[in-house]
Scaffold this motif. Sequence first.
Motif, short mmCIF file in Angstrom:
data_model
loop_
_atom_site.label_atom_id
_atom_site.label_comp_id
_atom_site.label_asym_id
_atom_site.label_seq_id
_atom_site.Cartn_x
_atom_site.Cartn_y
_atom_site.Cartn_z
N THR A 89 39.15 -2.79 -58.01
CA THR A 89 38.92 -3.38 -59.34
C THR A 89 40.22 -3.92 -59.92
OG1 THR A 89 39.20 -1.20 -60.35
CG2 THR A 89 36.95 -1.89 -59.87
N ILE B 136 48.28 -2.25 -52.48
CA ILE B 136 48.88 -1.35 -51.50
C ILE B 136 48.15 -0.03 -51.51
CG2 ILE B 136 51.01 -0.08 -50.97
CD1 ILE B 136 52.22 -2.84 -52.44
N GLY B 137 47.63 0.38 -50.36
CA GLY B 137 46.97 1.68 -50.29
C GLY B 137 45.86 1.77 -49.27
N ASN B 138 45.97 2.76 -48.38
CA ASN B 138 44.93 3.02 -47.39
C ASN B 138 43.55 3.18 -48.03
OD1 ASN B 138 47.06 3.14 -45.61
ND2 ASN B 138 47.07 5.38 -45.45
N GLU B 139 43.51 3.79 -49.23
CA GLU B 139 42.22 4.11 -49.84
C GLU B 139 41.37 2.86 -50.09
OE1 GLU B 139 45.16 4.36 -51.14
OE2 GLU B 139 45.22 3.88 -53.28
N ILE B 140 42.03 1.71 -50.31
CA ILE B 140 41.29 0.46 -50.50
C ILE B 140 40.75 -0.01 -49.15
CG2 ILE B 140 41.49 -1.97 -51.19
CD1 ILE B 140 41.76 -0.20 -53.59
N LEU B 141 41.58 0.08 -48.12
CA LEU B 141 41.19 -0.43 -46.79
C LEU B 141 40.11 0.42 -46.14
CD1 LEU B 141 44.74 -1.38 -45.48
CD2 LEU B 141 42.90 -2.97 -46.04
N ILE B 142 40.12 1.74 -46.38
CA ILE B 142 39.08 2.58 -45.77
C ILE B 142 37.84 2.65 -46.66
CG2 ILE B 142 40.80 3.98 -44.54
CD1 ILE B 142 40.18 6.29 -46.43
N GLY B 143 37.86 1.93 -47.77
CA GLY B 143 36.66 1.84 -48.60
C GLY B 143 36.42 3.05 -49.48
N LYS B 144 37.45 3.85 -49.69
CA LYS B 144 37.28 5.00 -50.58
C LYS B 144 37.29 4.56 -52.04
CE LYS B 144 39.25 9.47 -51.82
NZ LYS B 144 37.95 10.07 -52.11
N VAL B 145 38.05 3.52 -52.31
CA VAL B 145 38.19 2.99 -53.67
C VAL B 145 37.91 1.49 -53.65
CG1 VAL B 145 39.85 2.58 -55.54
CG2 VAL B 145 39.95 4.73 -54.24
N VAL B 146 37.13 1.01 -54.63
CA VAL B 146 36.85 -0.43 -54.75
C VAL B 146 38.00 -1.08 -55.52
CG1 VAL B 146 35.30 -2.17 -55.72
CG2 VAL B 146 34.35 -0.13 -54.64
N PRO C 124 48.19 -1.28 -45.89
CA PRO C 124 48.24 0.18 -45.94
C PRO C 124 49.58 0.71 -46.46
CG PRO C 124 48.38 -0.57 -43.66
CD PRO C 124 48.20 -1.81 -44.50
N ILE D 197 45.96 -7.13 -48.88
CA ILE D 197 45.79 -5.68 -48.99
C ILE D 197 46.42 -5.04 -47.77
CG2 ILE D 197 44.11 -3.83 -49.35
CD1 ILE D 197 42.11 -6.09 -50.11
#
Lengths: 272, 272
Positions: A26, A14-24, A49, A47
């Motif tokens: 892991t 859960i999290g926009n940061e994963i979908l916008i590619g800010k965080v990989v 938002p 995954i």
Amino acid sequence: MGLAEGYDAWILTIGNEILIGKVVNTNLAWLGRKLTLLGYKVRRGLIVPDDVDEIAWAFRTSLEAGAKVVISTGGLGPTFDDKTAEGLAVALGVKLELNEEALSMVKRKYEERGLELTEHRIKMAKIPRGAKPIPNPIGTAPGIYVIWNNTHIFALPGVPKEMKAMFEEYVEAILRKVGPKIFFVEGSVISRGVPESTIAPIVDEVMRRCNRVYIKSHPRTSEAGEFLVELHVTASSPNREEAKNEIRKAIELLVEKISGIGGEVEIREIST
Amino acid sequence: MGLAEGYDAWILTIGNEILIGKVVNTNLAWLGRKLTLLGYKVRRGLIVPDDVDEIAWAFRTSLEAGAKVVISTGGLGPTFDDKTAEGLAVALGVKLELNEEALSMVKRKYEERGLELTEHRIKMAKIPRGAKPIPNPIGTAPGIYVIWNNTHIFALPGVPKEMKAMFEEYVEAILRKVGPKIFFVEGSVISRGVPESTIAPIVDEVMRRCNRVYIKSHPRTSEAGEFLVELHVTASSPNREEAKNEIRKAIELLVEKISGIGGEVEIREIST
């Protein structure tokens, strides 16, 4: 590989940061490995938002598919966009309520630092009715554990250090208890000098002859460059030695056949 | 952020290796960033194993949700478990057929190396009826491009180098043409010395005052340790300068308010 029937695991991120590619992501890889070694079949990753409806969709979809285990990461903190508890409550059709045990966990964390309970801090103690809080040994937001029909649902924070500690100190023991009594064993063969498409029929043949083994080939560089292919060999069995023997037999066959067509072969460690 | 209405993007990842945690999903992060910068809203990521039905489910689910763009990675090679083309065909309800253009792409690659066309190599030229092959400048497996109703579907290989080259040389131009005419701008503020839960009401207030801006806080270490929080500020607008100004205004407010409660603040570059 059909041994883990009834032991599907779903991982939700859960999290926009994963979908916008800010965080990989892991967390998914770490949990996927843990679940696989515990004998679960990781069936899907979803995954979504930071949105209550999308989070609810992810939980609902995994529950409807009959997952044995659902683990989510992310969305448990004090800010407005931490919405996992609410999304889970919607999916389960229950109310979100202040949990006394969770509140005392949160309270203790802030008191240790001489900080007051504010609205945003109290928010972290609101979990779906009927759920239990999971202690967070590192951060402040408790996790959430709820059994729904036959599915064990765990909501963990997105910060990897917190997520891992909570998994190892709380979740893992439950997964061992309710999980399959099987072992997962793996090995690898590295092949040089032969294209993946030439190895493909060999993989087919070895899998036919060792039918409890699954082989996946990973081209390490392009077929147009130098040919380097990793063959990852896995097996699950209630008997660890049996699984290891299957892997050994498959690896021997791979080595024999790839060498036979001029490939240079190297065996990597066989591990459990 | 509601500007990209009608421009949802879904990213599908196909491959057991991601689910069992053997490989970290860097492809999703890379594509998520690209799509976001192009103005799309990355709505969901679905990760499924190498199984025709599961792959078909992933494509079907994104099509039913009305995605403008669906990009998959993985499952396009010569081995038995490369099943993306088949799964896509099932989802679209069309036949998988040998595509002449794809076949000549594959043939040329192997002829350059003096290799014959085998059954496993020809397999890579079978794509859903009505689809177009995407040239692979690095490896051998062509990608697949198909427009379904209003959705643009791209199936790319899982090898990152090949996937990236095909995206940049083929996919990106199409996405620019059919995508929204908006710009995505971002900035970051690092705050030290204040817990995330203390910053939470400040984030709420700044987002109320700068309503075209989205702020997500990322605790960089635990709240129980030293307090370090990154505030990631994003905005989308048809006008790049306007988006930048919104970001600047939000960052100024964050700095003022966090400093006001004793936080140490550092502004990271504002970029487009």
